[in-house]
Motif scaffolding. Structure first.
Motif, PDB file in Angstrom:
ATOM      1  N   ALA A  28     -12.726   6.338   4.625  1.00  0.00           N
ATOM      2  CA  ALA A  28     -11.302   6.086   4.292  1.00  0.00           C
ATOM      3  C   ALA A  28     -10.982   5.180   3.226  1.00  0.00           C
ATOM      4  O   ALA A  28     -10.109   5.349   2.335  1.00  0.00           O
ATOM      5  CB  ALA A  28     -10.520   5.473   5.655  1.00  0.00           C
ATOM      6  N   ALA A  29     -11.790   4.157   3.259  1.00  0.00           N
ATOM      7  CA  ALA A  29     -11.722   3.340   1.811  1.00  0.00           C
ATOM      8  C   ALA A  29     -11.974   4.047   0.529  1.00  0.00           C
ATOM      9  O   ALA A  29     -11.416   3.890  -0.509  1.00  0.00           O
ATOM     10  CB  ALA A  29     -12.612   1.929   1.886  1.00  0.00           C
ATOM     11  N   GLU A  32      -9.206   6.445  -0.492  1.00  0.00           N
ATOM     12  CA  GLU A  32      -8.131   5.588  -0.867  1.00  0.00           C
ATOM     13  C   GLU A  32      -8.175   5.233  -2.181  1.00  0.00           C
ATOM     14  O   GLU A  32      -7.331   5.328  -3.131  1.00  0.00           O
ATOM     15  CB  GLU A  32      -7.573   4.518  -0.234  1.00  0.00           C
ATOM     16  CG  GLU A  32      -6.750   4.973   1.354  1.00  0.00           C
ATOM     17  CD  GLU A  32      -5.694   5.852   1.161  1.00  0.00           C
ATOM     18  OE1 GLU A  32      -4.948   5.821   0.333  1.00  0.00           O
ATOM     19  OE2 GLU A  32      -5.767   6.978   1.718  1.00  0.00           O
ATOM     20  N   ASP A  33      -9.430   5.094  -2.694  1.00  0.00           N
ATOM     21  CA  ASP A  33      -9.710   4.512  -3.778  1.00  0.00           C
ATOM     22  C   ASP A  33      -9.611   5.798  -4.889  1.00  0.00           C
ATOM     23  O   ASP A  33      -9.146   5.707  -6.132  1.00  0.00           O
ATOM     24  CB  ASP A  33     -11.253   4.095  -4.267  1.00  0.00           C
ATOM     25  CG  ASP A  33     -11.418   2.660  -3.458  1.00  0.00           C
ATOM     26  OD1 ASP A  33     -10.331   2.008  -3.361  1.00  0.00           O
ATOM     27  OD2 ASP A  33     -12.597   2.254  -3.069  1.00  0.00           O
ATOM     28  N   MET A  35      -7.536   8.525  -4.405  1.00  0.00           N
ATOM     29  CA  MET A  35      -6.175   8.926  -4.459  1.00  0.00           C
ATOM     30  C   MET A  35      -5.511   7.889  -5.316  1.00  0.00           C
ATOM     31  O   MET A  35      -4.534   8.338  -6.063  1.00  0.00           O
ATOM     32  CB  MET A  35      -5.374   8.972  -3.175  1.00  0.00           C
ATOM     33  CG  MET A  35      -6.258   9.776  -1.934  1.00  0.00           C
ATOM     34  SD  MET A  35      -6.423  11.479  -2.756  1.00  0.00           S
ATOM     35  CE  MET A  35      -4.794  11.831  -2.669  1.00  0.00           C
ATOM     36  N   ARG A  36      -6.012   6.804  -5.388  1.00  0.00           N
ATOM     37  CA  ARG A  36      -5.258   5.621  -6.354  1.00  0.00           C
ATOM     38  C   ARG A  36      -5.626   6.079  -7.842  1.00  0.00           C
ATOM     39  O   ARG A  36      -4.778   6.161  -8.730  1.00  0.00           O
ATOM     40  CB  ARG A  36      -5.687   4.214  -5.930  1.00  0.00           C
ATOM     41  CG  ARG A  36      -4.883   3.530  -5.130  1.00  0.00           C
ATOM     42  CD  ARG A  36      -5.318   1.905  -5.122  1.00  0.00           C
ATOM     43  NE  ARG A  36      -6.823   1.771  -4.583  1.00  0.00           N
ATOM     44  CZ  ARG A  36      -6.782   1.540  -3.397  1.00  0.00           C
ATOM     45  NH1 ARG A  36      -5.978   1.641  -2.478  1.00  0.00           N
ATOM     46  NH2 ARG A  36      -8.194   1.445  -3.034  1.00  0.00           N
ATOM     47  N   ARG A  45       1.073  13.006  -4.480  1.00  0.00           N
ATOM     48  CA  ARG A  45       0.276  13.342  -3.225  1.00  0.00           C
ATOM     49  C   ARG A  45       1.363  14.022  -2.256  1.00  0.00           C
ATOM     50  O   ARG A  45       2.473  13.976  -2.093  1.00  0.00           O
ATOM     51  CB  ARG A  45       0.140  11.791  -2.593  1.00  0.00           C
ATOM     52  CG  ARG A  45      -1.014  12.076  -1.428  1.00  0.00           C
ATOM     53  CD  ARG A  45      -1.571  10.799  -1.091  1.00  0.00           C
ATOM     54  NE  ARG A  45      -2.507  10.662   0.021  1.00  0.00           N
ATOM     55  CZ  ARG A  45      -3.365   9.592   0.498  1.00  0.00           C
ATOM     56  NH1 ARG A  45      -3.217   8.713   0.012  1.00  0.00           N
ATOM     57  NH2 ARG A  45      -4.094   9.918   1.634  1.00  0.00           N
ATOM     58  N   LYS A  47       1.023  16.661   1.466  1.00  0.00           N
ATOM     59  CA  LYS A  47       0.225  16.462   2.741  1.00  0.00           C
ATOM     60  C   LYS A  47       0.700  17.912   3.510  1.00  0.00           C
ATOM     61  O   LYS A  47       1.469  17.796   4.344  1.00  0.00           O
ATOM     62  CB  LYS A  47       0.544  15.358   3.580  1.00  0.00           C
ATOM     63  CG  LYS A  47      -0.277  15.217   4.811  1.00  0.00           C
ATOM     64  CD  LYS A  47       0.077  14.032   5.805  1.00  0.00           C
ATOM     65  CE  LYS A  47      -0.850  14.157   6.950  1.00  0.00           C
ATOM     66  NZ  LYS A  47      -0.362  12.804   7.994  1.00  0.00           N
ATOM     67  N   THR A 111      -5.311  14.966   0.485  1.00  0.00           N
ATOM     68  CA  THR A 111      -6.659  14.728   1.135  1.00  0.00           C
ATOM     69  C   THR A 111      -6.288  15.109   2.504  1.00  0.00           C
ATOM     70  O   THR A 111      -5.260  14.851   3.003  1.00  0.00           O
ATOM     71  CB  THR A 111      -7.291  13.275   0.975  1.00  0.00           C
ATOM     72  OG1 THR A 111      -8.336  12.963   1.791  1.00  0.00           O
ATOM     73  CG2 THR A 111      -5.842  12.248   1.662  1.00  0.00           C
ATOM     74  N   ALA A 131     -10.600  15.973  -0.616  1.00  0.00           N
ATOM     75  CA  ALA A 131      -9.873  15.096  -1.573  1.00  0.00           C
ATOM     76  C   ALA A 131      -9.774  15.843  -2.886  1.00  0.00           C
ATOM     77  O   ALA A 131     -10.920  16.172  -3.375  1.00  0.00           O
ATOM     78  CB  ALA A 131     -10.047  13.906  -1.472  1.00  0.00           C
TER      79      ALA A 131
END
Length: 381
Positions: A28-29, A32-33, A35-36, A45, A47, A111, A131
């Motif tokens: 998960a972390a 998110e990195d 996606m940033r 983004r 969904k 993602t 992702a």
């Protein structure tokens, strides 16, 4: 007669796994990195849903992945639905419908989970995470290069070592073979030999085309060498155009990421069947599985598009282990303000739900390495 043993409650279908705390948190972390990184380059983004009506999900570019889709009936409408095996066709649908009036180039990121009916030859997992990014509208080497450059930046943020991007032009070999009047059986046998990288079989089956195809087979490797071989060959005009586009894309990538590791396989033609131009597969040193793949395709409404889809599970196995948050035990009666401060500083706090005789022992039992004391924290021995 003996009773059958009770089913194992932890047993899952083949290709499905539980991700336990450390792996789930790391994935998960990491996502998110990623996606940033995509967001900082203007990728918005979206969904899409996991489940859609079959005739929508598996139309257009989705038809290429129809054989990988689980199907079920909607009990409300009695229409057939399908679980997505890939998110890219959904992005194509969104771009052509909900975002049809948004100015191009359209940059989207996503993602989510996908489910495959069968793992197939290249997949061991049937539930996979994806992702990725899609760039819809332009058809240029610079657009292809942007997608790959962002993939390289994202993998660098994750710390994946020894990343390489393997470029292919899936239409090149078929276009070259189409120039010769092979029978359908001969063409099929030759394509099978190319797929297996069987130089002896290619030499035997290709006839007058054998020298060119054999040279292309041996050219696979670092981009500079492969492109030099392609540039030195006498190719029919349609094939030369494909070769020139591949070379222009490599040049555009190098202009954006000079130190990127690029390889080229001139005769590789595998991938998702909706790909129509330059394609890429991502690998890392010491890893046998793909970290991701992507390439150029025709989106819905015949829009040109290109994208890159990364595999979080594979990235997790290739990237360095991420340290988890330091866990701090908060004994009963601890000032709530201390807990709030620690969480803002990046710690994970674990509250005691009742007083205990041995706070240090309880902290260790709950996986904490620190314990609150006064207005600060101390390390456990």
């Amino acid at each position: 007669m003996t009773d059958d043993p009770p089913p194992n409650p932890a047993l899952l279908p083949a290709g499905f796994v539980d991700l336990l705390p450390s792996d789930a948190e790391a994935e998960a972390a990491g996502m998110e990195d990623l996606m940033r990184v995509f967001a900082t380059h203007g990728y918005s983004r979206v969904k899409p849903p996991l489940l859609e009506f079959e005739d929508t999900l598996l139309s257009g570019s989705g038809a290429a992945v129809a054989d990988q889709a689980f199907r079920l009936m909607d009990p409300d409408t009695r229409r057939m639905m399908a679980l997505r095996p890939d998110i890219t066709p959904q992005i194509a649908r969104i771009a052509a419908t909900r975002l049809a009036d948004v100015p191009r180039p359209l940059r989207l990121s996503y993602t989510g989970l996908c489910v495959l009916a069968s793992g197939g030859a290249r997949e061991s997992d049937r539930q996979i995470s994806q992702a990725g990014i899609e760039l819809i509208g332009p058809d240029s080497p610079q657009a292809d290069a942007e997608i790959i450059a962002l993939g390289a930046e994202g993998l660098a943020v994750l710390g994946v070592p020894g990343v390489s991007f393997d470029l292919t032009m899936p239409s090149l070999a078929p276009a070259l073979i189409a120039e010769i009047d092979y029978t359908p059986a001969e063409r099929q046998a030759l394509m099978r030999a190319l797929d297996r990288k069987d130089a002896a079989a290619v030499a035997r089956l290709a006839g007058g085309l054998a020298p060119v195809l054999t040279e292309l087979l041996h050219a696979a490797g670092p981009a500079e060498r492969a492109l030099a071989v392609l540039g030195g060959l006498v190719l029919p005009e349609p094939v030369r155009a494909l070769s020139d586009r591949l070379a222009a894309t490599c040049a555009a990538i190098k202009a954006r990421v000079p130190d990127i590791r690029l390889t080229v396989d001139p005769v590789e033609f595998r991938g998702w069947r909706y790909h129509t131009g330059v394609c890429v597969t991502v690998y890392a040193r010491g890893q046998h599985e793909e970290l991701g793949r992507g390439g150029r395709y025709i989106s819905n409404n015949d829009e040109p598009a290109c994208g890159l889809t990364l595999r979080p599970e594979a990235l997790l196995r290739a990237a360095p282990t991420r340290p988890g948050r330091i866990r701090v035990f908060l004994p009963a009666g601890c000032d709530p303000a201390l807990g709030r401060r620690l969480r803002t500083e990046g710690y994970a706090t674990v509250d005691a739900l009742a007083p205990v005789a041995d706070q240090a022992a309880e902290a260790r039992r709950l996986g904490c390495t620190m314990i609150a004391a006064g207005d600060g924290i101390v390390a456990l021995d």
